[in-house]
Design a protein around this motif. Structure first.
Motif, PDB file in Angstrom:
ATOM      1  N   GLY A   1      53.107  63.801  26.893  1.00 55.55           N
ATOM      2  CA  GLY A   1      51.890  64.236  27.569  1.00 55.55           C
ATOM      3  C   GLY A   1      51.113  63.085  28.178  1.00 55.55           C
ATOM      4  O   GLY A   1      50.003  63.271  28.680  1.00 55.55           O
ATOM      5  N   TRP A   2      51.689  61.887  28.126  1.00 49.74           N
ATOM      6  CA  TRP A   2      51.028  60.711  28.699  1.00 49.74           C
ATOM      7  C   TRP A   2      51.296  60.643  30.206  1.00 49.74           C
ATOM      8  O   TRP A   2      52.313  61.118  30.685  1.00 49.74           O
ATOM      9  CB  TRP A   2      51.527  59.439  28.025  1.00 49.74           C
ATOM     10  N   GLU A   3      50.384  60.000  30.928  1.00 53.07           N
ATOM     11  CA  GLU A   3      50.486  59.907  32.386  1.00 53.07           C
ATOM     12  C   GLU A   3      50.575  58.441  32.800  1.00 53.07           C
ATOM     13  O   GLU A   3      49.735  57.623  32.400  1.00 53.07           O
ATOM     14  CB  GLU A   3      49.258  60.564  33.025  1.00 53.07           C
TER      15      GLU A   3
ATOM     16  N   TYR B 171      62.668  49.087  34.304  1.00 53.70           N
ATOM     17  CA  TYR B 171      61.274  48.898  34.683  1.00 53.70           C
ATOM     18  C   TYR B 171      60.392  49.546  33.616  1.00 53.70           C
ATOM     19  O   TYR B 171      60.840  50.415  32.856  1.00 53.70           O
ATOM     20  CB  TYR B 171      60.974  49.568  36.031  1.00 53.70           C
ATOM     21  N   VAL B 172      59.127  49.133  33.567  1.00 54.19           N
ATOM     22  CA  VAL B 172      58.140  49.794  32.708  1.00 54.19           C
ATOM     23  C   VAL B 172      56.864  50.031  33.509  1.00 54.19           C
ATOM     24  O   VAL B 172      56.597  49.332  34.496  1.00 54.19           O
ATOM     25  CB  VAL B 172      57.813  48.980  31.433  1.00 54.19           C
ATOM     26  N   GLN B 173      56.096  51.015  33.052  1.00 60.16           N
ATOM     27  CA  GLN B 173      54.823  51.338  33.682  1.00 60.16           C
ATOM     28  C   GLN B 173      53.841  51.749  32.589  1.00 60.16           C
ATOM     29  O   GLN B 173      54.210  52.470  31.658  1.00 60.16           O
ATOM     30  CB  GLN B 173      55.011  52.478  34.685  1.00 60.16           C
ATOM     31  N   LEU B 174      52.610  51.288  32.691  1.00 59.35           N
ATOM     32  CA  LEU B 174      51.614  51.645  31.684  1.00 59.35           C
ATOM     33  C   LEU B 174      51.296  53.135  31.743  1.00 59.35           C
ATOM     34  O   LEU B 174      51.433  53.773  32.789  1.00 59.35           O
ATOM     35  CB  LEU B 174      50.335  50.841  31.887  1.00 59.35           C
ATOM     36  N   MET B 175      50.836  53.662  30.595  1.00 54.44           N
ATOM     37  CA  MET B 175      50.481  55.069  30.500  1.00 54.44           C
ATOM     38  C   MET B 175      49.131  55.218  29.789  1.00 54.44           C
ATOM     39  O   MET B 175      48.733  54.364  28.999  1.00 54.44           O
ATOM     40  CB  MET B 175      51.545  55.843  29.719  1.00 54.44           C
ATOM     41  N   HIS B 176      48.451  56.343  30.066  1.00 48.70           N
ATOM     42  CA  HIS B 176      47.259  56.724  29.329  1.00 48.70           C
ATOM     43  C   HIS B 176      47.232  58.239  29.260  1.00 48.70           C
ATOM     44  O   HIS B 176      48.056  58.914  29.858  1.00 48.70           O
ATOM     45  CB  HIS B 176      45.984  56.156  29.969  1.00 48.70           C
ATOM     46  N   ALA B 177      46.289  58.774  28.480  1.00 46.32           N
ATOM     47  CA  ALA B 177      46.275  60.233  28.308  1.00 46.32           C
ATOM     48  C   ALA B 177      44.889  60.685  27.876  1.00 46.32           C
ATOM     49  O   ALA B 177      44.074  59.912  27.368  1.00 46.32           O
ATOM     50  CB  ALA B 177      47.309  60.671  27.279  1.00 46.32           C
ATOM     51  N   SER B 178      44.655  61.998  28.071  1.00 41.49           N
ATOM     52  CA  SER B 178      43.450  62.661  27.571  1.00 41.49           C
ATOM     53  C   SER B 178      43.857  63.610  26.454  1.00 41.49           C
ATOM     54  O   SER B 178      45.047  63.909  26.264  1.00 41.49           O
ATOM     55  CB  SER B 178      42.777  63.449  28.693  1.00 41.49           C
ATOM     56  N   THR B 179      42.886  64.112  25.718  1.00 41.53           N
ATOM     57  CA  THR B 179      43.174  65.078  24.656  1.00 41.53           C
ATOM     58  C   THR B 179      43.898  66.298  25.215  1.00 41.53           C
ATOM     59  O   THR B 179      44.888  66.765  24.631  1.00 41.53           O
ATOM     60  CB  THR B 179      41.864  65.513  23.961  1.00 41.53           C
ATOM     61  N   ASP B 180      43.424  66.825  26.348  1.00 47.82           N
ATOM     62  CA  ASP B 180      44.051  68.015  26.926  1.00 47.82           C
ATOM     63  C   ASP B 180      45.512  67.761  27.267  1.00 47.82           C
ATOM     64  O   ASP B 180      46.374  68.616  27.033  1.00 47.82           O
ATOM     65  CB  ASP B 180      43.303  68.455  28.184  1.00 47.82           C
ATOM     66  N   GLN B 181      45.816  66.588  27.816  1.00 45.89           N
ATOM     67  CA  GLN B 181      47.200  66.270  28.162  1.00 45.89           C
ATOM     68  C   GLN B 181      48.080  66.194  26.915  1.00 45.89           C
ATOM     69  O   GLN B 181      49.218  66.666  26.922  1.00 45.89           O
ATOM     70  CB  GLN B 181      47.248  64.934  28.916  1.00 45.89           C
TER      71      GLN B 181
ATOM     72  N   GLN C 285      54.547  57.749  20.726  1.00 42.10           N
ATOM     73  CA  GLN C 285      53.467  58.514  21.344  1.00 42.10           C
ATOM     74  C   GLN C 285      53.856  59.968  21.649  1.00 42.10           C
ATOM     75  O   GLN C 285      53.284  60.589  22.539  1.00 42.10           O
ATOM     76  CB  GLN C 285      52.996  57.817  22.647  1.00 42.10           C
ATOM     77  N   THR C 286      54.822  60.508  20.923  1.00 40.70           N
ATOM     78  CA  THR C 286      55.227  61.888  21.130  1.00 40.70           C
ATOM     79  C   THR C 286      54.854  62.760  19.930  1.00 40.70           C
ATOM     80  O   THR C 286      54.595  62.266  18.832  1.00 40.70           O
ATOM     81  CB  THR C 286      56.751  62.005  21.326  1.00 40.70           C
ATOM     82  N   MET C 287      54.833  64.067  20.170  1.00 44.79           N
ATOM     83  CA  MET C 287      54.858  65.047  19.093  1.00 44.79           C
ATOM     84  C   MET C 287      56.307  65.498  18.965  1.00 44.79           C
ATOM     85  O   MET C 287      56.905  65.988  19.934  1.00 44.79           O
ATOM     86  CB  MET C 287      53.966  66.246  19.412  1.00 44.79           C
ATOM     87  N   THR C 288      56.898  65.295  17.797  1.00 40.58           N
ATOM     88  CA  THR C 288      58.268  65.764  17.567  1.00 40.58           C
ATOM     89  C   THR C 288      58.246  66.798  16.441  1.00 40.58           C
ATOM     90  O   THR C 288      57.463  66.701  15.504  1.00 40.58           O
ATOM     91  CB  THR C 288      59.223  64.616  17.192  1.00 40.58           C
ATOM     92  N   ILE C 289      59.108  67.786  16.579  1.00 36.79           N
ATOM     93  CA  ILE C 289      59.160  68.894  15.622  1.00 36.79           C
ATOM     94  C   ILE C 289      60.599  69.096  15.174  1.00 36.79           C
ATOM     95  O   ILE C 289      61.510  69.157  16.006  1.00 36.79           O
ATOM     96  CB  ILE C 289      58.640  70.197  16.265  1.00 36.79           C
ATOM     97  N   SER C 290      60.806  69.186  13.873  1.00 39.35           N
ATOM     98  CA  SER C 290      62.094  69.586  13.298  1.00 39.35           C
ATOM     99  C   SER C 290      61.835  70.861  12.496  1.00 39.35           C
ATOM    100  O   SER C 290      61.086  70.832  11.517  1.00 39.35           O
ATOM    101  CB  SER C 290      62.659  68.494  12.388  1.00 39.35           C
ATOM    102  N   PHE C 291      62.425  71.964  12.923  1.00 43.17           N
ATOM    103  CA  PHE C 291      62.154  73.270  12.321  1.00 43.17           C
ATOM    104  C   PHE C 291      63.377  73.721  11.534  1.00 43.17           C
ATOM    105  O   PHE C 291      64.413  74.056  12.102  1.00 43.17           O
ATOM    106  CB  PHE C 291      61.814  74.285  13.407  1.00 43.17           C
ATOM    107  N   LEU C 292      63.261  73.699  10.201  1.00 42.69           N
ATOM    108  CA  LEU C 292      64.345  74.099   9.322  1.00 42.69           C
ATOM    109  C   LEU C 292      64.217  75.592   9.017  1.00 42.69           C
ATOM    110  O   LEU C 292      63.160  76.059   8.567  1.00 42.69           O
ATOM    111  CB  LEU C 292      64.299  73.324   7.990  1.00 42.69           C
TER     112      LEU C 292
END
Length: 382
Positions: A194-196, A281-291, A371-378
Protein backbone atom coordinates in the motif's frame (compact mmCIF):
# COMPACT_ATOMS: atom_id res chain seq x y z
CA UNK A 1 -10.64 -27.20 13.98
CA UNK A 2 -10.92 -26.21 17.62
CA UNK A 3 -9.24 -22.96 18.61
CA UNK A 4 -8.72 -21.09 21.86
CA UNK A 5 -6.94 -17.84 22.58
CA UNK A 6 -5.93 -15.94 25.71
CA UNK A 7 -4.35 -12.55 26.30
CA UNK A 8 -1.95 -12.25 29.25
CA UNK A 9 -1.24 -8.84 30.80
CA UNK A 10 2.34 -7.87 31.75
CA UNK A 11 1.72 -8.43 35.48
CA UNK A 12 0.10 -11.86 34.98
CA UNK A 13 2.04 -15.09 35.37
CA UNK A 14 1.62 -17.74 32.71
CA UNK A 15 0.67 -20.91 34.61
CA UNK A 16 -1.81 -23.80 34.66
CA UNK A 17 -4.65 -21.52 35.67
CA UNK A 18 -3.91 -18.92 33.00
CA UNK A 19 -3.60 -21.60 30.33
CA UNK A 20 -6.80 -23.46 31.26
CA UNK A 21 -8.75 -22.34 28.13
CA UNK A 22 -5.88 -23.54 25.92
CA UNK A 23 -5.49 -26.85 27.77
CA UNK A 24 -9.24 -27.47 27.42
CA UNK A 25 -8.94 -28.12 23.68
CA UNK A 26 -5.81 -30.33 23.97
CA UNK A 27 -4.09 -28.43 21.15
CA UNK A 28 -1.73 -29.85 18.57
CA UNK A 29 -0.16 -26.39 18.12
CA UNK A 30 0.40 -23.41 20.41
CA UNK A 31 1.63 -20.08 19.01
CA UNK A 32 2.82 -17.23 21.24
CA UNK A 33 3.49 -13.58 20.37
CA UNK A 34 4.59 -11.12 23.02
CA UNK A 35 6.83 -8.18 23.97
CA UNK A 36 10.54 -8.80 24.51
CA UNK A 37 10.11 -8.45 28.29
CA UNK A 38 8.07 -11.68 28.34
CA UNK A 39 10.94 -13.59 26.68
CA UNK A 40 13.77 -12.34 28.91
CA UNK A 41 13.30 -15.27 31.30
CA UNK A 42 12.55 -18.96 30.70
CA UNK A 43 9.32 -18.76 32.76
CA UNK A 44 7.03 -18.54 29.72
CA UNK A 45 8.52 -21.53 27.92
CA UNK A 46 8.72 -23.59 31.12
CA UNK A 47 5.08 -22.92 32.03
CA UNK A 48 3.91 -23.90 28.55
CA UNK A 49 5.99 -27.07 28.67
CA UNK A 50 4.48 -28.09 32.02
CA UNK A 51 0.89 -27.32 31.06
CA UNK A 52 1.02 -28.46 27.41
CA UNK A 53 3.75 -31.10 27.15
CA UNK A 54 2.23 -32.83 24.12
CA UNK A 55 1.68 -29.67 22.05
CA UNK A 56 4.08 -28.18 19.52
CA UNK A 57 4.95 -24.76 20.96
CA UNK A 58 6.47 -21.85 19.04
CA UNK A 59 6.53 -18.07 19.25
CA UNK A 60 8.51 -14.86 19.07
CA UNK A 61 8.93 -11.36 20.44
CA UNK A 62 7.34 -8.57 18.46
CA UNK A 63 6.66 -4.87 18.05
CA UNK A 64 2.95 -5.30 18.75
CA UNK A 65 0.71 -8.34 19.17
CA UNK A 66 -2.53 -8.97 17.27
CA UNK A 67 -5.47 -10.36 19.20
CA UNK A 68 -8.82 -10.50 17.39
CA UNK A 69 -9.52 -6.91 16.34
CA UNK A 70 -6.86 -5.28 18.52
CA UNK A 71 -3.16 -4.47 18.35
CA UNK A 72 -1.56 -4.70 21.80
CA UNK A 73 1.76 -3.23 22.91
CA UNK A 74 2.41 -4.97 26.23
CA UNK A 75 0.21 -8.06 26.44
CA UNK A 76 1.13 -11.60 25.33
CA UNK A 77 -1.24 -13.45 22.99
CA UNK A 78 -1.33 -17.27 23.20
CA UNK A 79 -3.35 -19.25 20.65
CA UNK A 80 -4.00 -23.00 20.63
CA UNK A 81 -5.29 -25.07 17.71
CA UNK A 82 -6.49 -28.66 17.53
CA UNK A 83 -6.90 -30.10 14.05
CA UNK A 84 -9.09 -32.96 12.94
CA UNK A 85 -5.89 -34.73 11.94
CA UNK A 86 -2.44 -33.26 12.18
CA UNK A 87 0.88 -34.16 10.58
CA UNK A 88 3.12 -31.42 11.94
CA UNK A 89 6.79 -31.11 12.84
CA UNK A 90 8.68 -28.38 14.70
CA UNK A 91 12.37 -27.74 14.05
CA UNK A 92 14.88 -24.99 14.81
CA UNK A 93 18.35 -23.96 13.67
CA UNK A 94 20.85 -21.48 15.10
CA UNK A 95 22.00 -18.53 12.95
CA UNK A 96 25.48 -17.49 14.05
CA UNK A 97 25.37 -14.08 12.32
CA UNK A 98 24.09 -12.42 9.17
CA UNK A 99 26.64 -14.21 6.97
CA UNK A 100 25.33 -17.55 8.27
CA UNK A 101 21.75 -16.85 7.11
CA UNK A 102 21.77 -18.86 3.88
CA UNK A 103 23.75 -21.81 5.36
CA UNK A 104 21.35 -21.85 8.34
CA UNK A 105 18.43 -22.02 5.93
CA UNK A 106 19.98 -25.00 4.19
CA UNK A 107 20.70 -26.74 7.49
CA UNK A 108 17.14 -26.21 8.68
CA UNK A 109 15.71 -27.53 5.41
CA UNK A 110 17.80 -30.69 5.66
CA UNK A 111 16.21 -31.43 9.04
CA UNK A 112 12.87 -31.61 7.24
CA UNK A 113 13.89 -33.91 4.39
CA UNK A 114 11.36 -36.66 3.78
CA UNK A 115 8.58 -35.19 5.94
CA UNK A 116 6.33 -34.46 2.96
CA UNK A 117 5.74 -30.87 4.00
CA UNK A 118 3.82 -28.47 1.76
CA UNK A 119 4.06 -25.33 3.93
CA UNK A 120 6.70 -24.04 6.32
CA UNK A 121 5.70 -21.37 8.87
CA UNK A 122 8.89 -19.61 9.97
CA UNK A 123 9.68 -17.38 12.93
CA UNK A 124 13.25 -16.06 12.72
CA UNK A 125 15.42 -13.81 14.84
CA UNK A 126 14.96 -10.23 13.68
CA UNK A 127 18.42 -8.65 14.01
CA UNK A 128 21.83 -9.57 12.59
CA UNK A 129 20.16 -11.75 9.97
CA UNK A 130 19.74 -11.51 6.21
CA UNK A 131 16.13 -12.59 5.75
CA UNK A 132 16.27 -12.99 1.98
CA UNK A 133 19.43 -15.12 2.24
CA UNK A 134 17.74 -17.32 4.86
CA UNK A 135 14.81 -17.87 2.50
CA UNK A 136 17.12 -18.55 -0.42
CA UNK A 137 18.90 -21.24 1.62
CA UNK A 138 15.60 -22.88 2.56
CA UNK A 139 14.27 -22.74 -1.00
CA UNK A 140 17.49 -24.18 -2.42
CA UNK A 141 17.01 -27.35 -0.41
CA UNK A 142 13.21 -27.59 -0.33
CA UNK A 143 12.43 -26.67 -3.94
CA UNK A 144 9.66 -24.54 -5.41
CA UNK A 145 6.80 -26.76 -4.28
CA UNK A 146 7.02 -25.76 -0.60
CA UNK A 147 5.25 -22.58 0.50
CA UNK A 148 7.28 -20.43 2.92
CA UNK A 149 5.41 -18.03 5.21
CA UNK A 150 6.09 -16.25 8.50
CA UNK A 151 8.26 -13.37 9.64
CA UNK A 152 11.24 -11.97 11.54
CA UNK A 153 10.79 -11.31 15.26
CA UNK A 154 10.55 -7.71 16.48
CA UNK A 155 11.61 -5.67 19.49
CA UNK A 156 9.40 -2.57 19.24
CA UNK A 157 11.58 -0.99 16.57
CA UNK A 158 14.81 -1.00 18.60
CA UNK A 159 16.57 -3.50 16.28
CA UNK A 160 18.77 -4.61 19.18
CA UNK A 161 17.64 -8.03 20.46
CA UNK A 162 14.74 -10.25 19.48
CA UNK A 163 13.65 -13.70 20.65
CA UNK A 164 12.12 -16.87 19.27
CA UNK A 165 10.69 -19.84 21.16
CA UNK A 166 10.85 -23.47 20.10
CA UNK A 167 9.38 -25.90 22.62
CA UNK A 168 11.04 -25.22 25.98
CA UNK A 169 13.85 -23.11 24.50
CA UNK A 170 13.95 -19.33 24.12
CA UNK A 171 16.81 -17.90 22.06
CA UNK A 172 17.94 -14.69 20.37
CA UNK A 173 19.69 -16.58 17.54
CA UNK A 174 17.25 -19.34 16.50
CA UNK A 175 15.05 -19.77 13.45
CA UNK A 176 11.95 -21.84 14.30
CA UNK A 177 9.94 -23.62 11.62
CA UNK A 178 6.60 -25.41 11.73
CA UNK A 179 6.34 -28.00 8.96
CA UNK A 180 2.76 -28.59 7.83
CA UNK A 181 2.71 -32.00 6.21
CA UNK A 182 -0.97 -32.97 6.49
CA UNK A 183 -2.93 -32.75 3.26
CA UNK A 184 -6.06 -32.09 5.32
CA UNK A 185 -4.61 -28.73 6.43
CA UNK A 186 -4.59 -26.08 3.72
CA UNK A 187 -2.77 -22.75 3.95
CA UNK A 188 -4.02 -19.77 1.96
CA UNK A 189 -1.87 -16.66 1.75
CA UNK A 190 -1.89 -13.03 0.74
CA UNK A 191 0.52 -10.12 0.97
CA UNK A 192 0.36 -6.47 -0.02
CA UNK A 193 1.85 -3.14 1.00
CA UNK A 194 0.00 0.00 0.00
CA UNK A 195 3.05 2.26 -0.15
CA UNK A 196 3.45 4.83 -2.93
CA UNK A 197 6.78 5.60 -4.63
CA UNK A 198 8.05 9.18 -4.90
CA UNK A 199 11.15 10.91 -6.24
CA UNK A 200 13.56 9.62 -8.86
CA UNK A 201 14.38 5.97 -9.49
CA UNK A 202 18.06 5.55 -8.61
CA UNK A 203 20.35 2.94 -10.15
CA UNK A 204 22.11 0.57 -7.76
CA UNK A 205 25.79 1.01 -8.56
CA UNK A 206 27.26 -0.87 -5.60
CA UNK A 207 25.73 -3.32 -3.18
CA UNK A 208 26.87 -6.42 -1.33
CA UNK A 209 24.02 -8.64 -0.21
CA UNK A 210 21.88 -6.47 2.04
CA UNK A 211 24.37 -3.58 2.25
CA UNK A 212 23.64 -0.73 -0.19
CA UNK A 213 26.74 1.40 -0.76
CA UNK A 214 26.04 3.54 -3.83
CA UNK A 215 23.18 4.84 -5.96
CA UNK A 216 24.04 6.56 -9.25
CA UNK A 217 27.71 6.34 -8.11
CA UNK A 218 27.00 8.46 -5.02
CA UNK A 219 27.01 7.19 -1.41
CA UNK A 220 23.56 5.74 -0.76
CA UNK A 221 23.35 7.23 2.74
CA UNK A 222 23.99 10.77 1.43
CA UNK A 223 21.16 10.48 -1.13
CA UNK A 224 18.79 8.96 1.40
CA UNK A 225 19.47 11.70 3.95
CA UNK A 226 18.81 14.42 1.35
CA UNK A 227 15.39 12.94 0.62
CA UNK A 228 14.53 12.58 4.30
CA UNK A 229 15.40 16.18 5.19
CA UNK A 230 14.60 16.79 8.87
CA UNK A 231 13.75 13.10 9.34
CA UNK A 232 17.42 12.20 8.65
CA UNK A 233 18.40 13.18 12.21
CA UNK A 234 16.33 10.25 13.49
CA UNK A 235 17.98 7.54 11.38
CA UNK A 236 17.90 4.57 11.43
CA UNK A 237 14.48 4.62 13.17
CA UNK A 238 12.99 7.10 10.67
CA UNK A 239 13.97 4.73 7.85
CA UNK A 240 10.88 2.69 8.77
CA UNK A 241 8.75 5.55 7.43
CA UNK A 242 10.50 5.67 4.05
CA UNK A 243 11.22 2.20 2.66
CA UNK A 244 12.67 1.44 -0.76
CA UNK A 245 10.78 -0.06 -3.70
CA UNK A 246 12.99 -2.51 -5.60
CA UNK A 247 12.91 -2.42 -9.41
CA UNK A 248 14.51 -4.52 -12.14
CA UNK A 249 17.04 -3.19 -14.71
CA UNK A 250 14.11 -1.87 -16.81
CA UNK A 251 12.80 0.08 -13.79
CA UNK A 252 9.77 -2.18 -13.43
CA UNK A 253 8.67 -2.85 -9.82
CA UNK A 254 9.58 -6.35 -8.59
CA UNK A 255 6.95 -6.43 -5.86
CA UNK A 256 9.63 -6.16 -3.16
CA UNK A 257 10.08 -3.48 -0.53
CA UNK A 258 13.18 -3.05 1.58
CA UNK A 259 13.36 -1.36 4.99
CA UNK A 260 16.47 0.39 6.29
CA UNK A 261 17.52 -1.38 9.50
CA UNK A 262 20.78 0.47 10.08
CA UNK A 263 23.34 2.89 8.67
CA UNK A 264 27.11 2.81 8.26
CA UNK A 265 28.28 6.42 8.30
CA UNK A 266 31.93 5.54 7.79
CA UNK A 267 31.17 3.82 4.48
CA UNK A 268 28.08 5.86 3.57
CA UNK A 269 25.99 2.68 3.39
CA UNK A 270 22.48 1.53 4.25
CA UNK A 271 21.87 -1.82 5.95
CA UNK A 272 18.66 -3.35 4.59
CA UNK A 273 16.45 -6.19 5.81
CA UNK A 274 17.19 -8.25 2.68
CA UNK A 275 19.26 -8.43 -0.49
CA UNK A 276 19.08 -6.14 -3.52
CA UNK A 277 19.71 -6.98 -7.19
CA UNK A 278 23.11 -5.59 -8.19
CA UNK A 279 21.78 -4.36 -11.55
CA UNK A 280 18.44 -2.95 -10.38
CA UNK A 281 16.97 0.35 -9.26
CA UNK A 282 15.32 1.61 -6.06
CA UNK A 283 12.83 4.37 -5.36
CA UNK A 284 11.71 5.84 -2.04
CA UNK A 285 8.18 5.20 -0.81
CA UNK A 286 5.73 6.74 1.66
CA UNK A 287 2.15 6.03 2.66
CA UNK A 288 -0.95 7.26 4.48
CA UNK A 289 -3.17 5.30 6.86
CA UNK A 290 -5.85 4.96 4.16
CA UNK A 291 -3.34 3.54 1.68
CA UNK A 292 -2.04 0.99 4.18
CA UNK A 293 -5.54 -0.11 5.21
CA UNK A 294 -6.38 -0.59 1.53
CA UNK A 295 -3.20 -2.67 1.21
CA UNK A 296 -4.32 -4.87 4.11
CA UNK A 297 -7.71 -5.33 2.43
CA UNK A 298 -5.96 -6.39 -0.78
CA UNK A 299 -3.93 -9.00 1.11
CA UNK A 300 -7.11 -10.31 2.78
CA UNK A 301 -8.99 -10.48 -0.53
CA UNK A 302 -6.14 -12.47 -2.10
CA UNK A 303 -6.19 -14.84 0.89
CA UNK A 304 -9.97 -15.23 0.84
CA UNK A 305 -9.90 -16.06 -2.88
CA UNK A 306 -7.71 -19.08 -2.08
CA UNK A 307 -10.10 -20.46 0.57
CA UNK A 308 -12.62 -22.84 -1.00
CA UNK A 309 -15.12 -22.98 1.88
CA UNK A 310 -16.59 -20.53 4.38
CA UNK A 311 -15.40 -22.55 7.37
CA UNK A 312 -13.41 -20.57 9.96
CA UNK A 313 -9.69 -21.04 10.35
CA UNK A 314 -6.64 -19.55 12.03
CA UNK A 315 -5.35 -16.36 10.43
CA UNK A 316 -1.72 -15.63 11.31
CA UNK A 317 -1.04 -12.01 10.44
CA UNK A 318 2.49 -10.66 10.12
CA UNK A 319 2.62 -6.92 9.53
CA UNK A 320 5.54 -4.50 9.71
CA UNK A 321 6.65 -2.17 12.49
CA UNK A 322 6.91 0.59 9.83
CA UNK A 323 3.19 0.33 9.12
CA UNK A 324 2.48 0.60 12.85
CA UNK A 325 4.56 3.77 13.11
CA UNK A 326 2.76 5.41 10.18
CA UNK A 327 -0.75 4.50 11.37
CA UNK A 328 -0.19 5.21 15.05
CA UNK A 329 -3.43 5.06 17.02
CA UNK A 330 -5.29 3.99 13.86
CA UNK A 331 -3.33 0.72 13.63
CA UNK A 332 -6.36 -1.40 14.59
CA UNK A 333 -7.98 -0.37 11.29
CA UNK A 334 -5.77 -2.62 9.17
CA UNK A 335 -6.56 -5.62 11.37
CA UNK A 336 -10.28 -4.83 11.26
CA UNK A 337 -10.08 -4.62 7.46
CA UNK A 338 -8.65 -8.16 7.33
CA UNK A 339 -11.21 -9.57 9.77
CA UNK A 340 -14.11 -8.17 7.73
CA UNK A 341 -13.01 -10.19 4.69
CA UNK A 342 -11.95 -13.56 6.14
CA UNK A 343 -14.54 -16.27 6.98
CA UNK A 344 -16.68 -15.44 10.02
CA UNK A 345 -15.63 -17.14 13.24
CA UNK A 346 -11.94 -17.31 12.35
CA UNK A 347 -9.31 -16.77 15.04
CA UNK A 348 -6.92 -13.89 14.41
CA UNK A 349 -3.39 -13.83 15.84
CA UNK A 350 -0.18 -12.20 14.71
CA UNK A 351 2.59 -9.73 15.31
CA UNK A 352 4.41 -6.66 14.02
CA UNK A 353 7.76 -7.73 12.62
CA UNK A 354 11.16 -6.76 11.30
CA UNK A 355 10.35 -8.51 8.01
CA UNK A 356 7.56 -10.58 6.48
CA UNK A 357 7.87 -13.93 4.69
CA UNK A 358 5.29 -14.84 2.07
CA UNK A 359 4.88 -15.76 -1.57
CA UNK A 360 3.97 -12.93 -3.88
CA UNK A 361 0.29 -12.85 -4.82
CA UNK A 362 0.66 -14.80 -8.04
CA UNK A 363 3.42 -17.27 -7.10
CA UNK A 364 4.08 -20.34 -4.97
CA UNK A 365 7.68 -19.32 -4.36
CA UNK A 366 8.62 -16.97 -1.58
CA UNK A 367 10.30 -13.69 -0.80
CA UNK A 368 11.24 -11.53 2.15
CA UNK A 369 8.99 -8.48 2.28
CA UNK A 370 9.11 -5.30 4.30
CA UNK A 371 6.28 -2.92 5.10
CA UNK A 372 3.58 -5.39 4.03
CA UNK A 373 0.57 -7.03 5.62
CA UNK A 374 0.96 -10.77 5.11
CA UNK A 375 -1.66 -13.37 5.98
CA UNK A 376 -1.34 -17.14 6.39
CA UNK A 377 -4.79 -18.72 6.80
CA UNK A 378 -4.77 -22.27 8.15
CA UNK A 379 -7.99 -24.19 7.55
CA UNK A 380 -9.11 -27.79 7.17
CA UNK A 381 -10.22 -29.23 3.88
CA UNK A 382 -13.69 -30.77 4.00
Amino acid sequence: MHMAQITVSPDQTVDDHTLAPIRAIDPHLVVVFGPTARFHSPQLANALALALPDSLRMGCSSSGQIDGLSVLDHETVITGVRFREAALALRSERVADSADSAPAGRRLARQLAGTGLHTLFILACGVDINGSALIAGLAEELGDGVKLVGGLAGDDGAFERTFTMCGATISDREVVALAICSESIAVAHGTFGGWEPFGLARRITRCEGNLLFALDDEPALAIYERYLGSHAADLPASGLLFPLSVMDPDQKPMGLTRTILGIDRERGALLLAGDLPSDGYVQLMHASTDQLVTGAETAAQATRARVAADAPGLALLVSCIGRKLVMGTCIDEEVEAVVDILPAGSRIAGFYSNGEISPLLETVGCGLHNQTMTISFLHERT
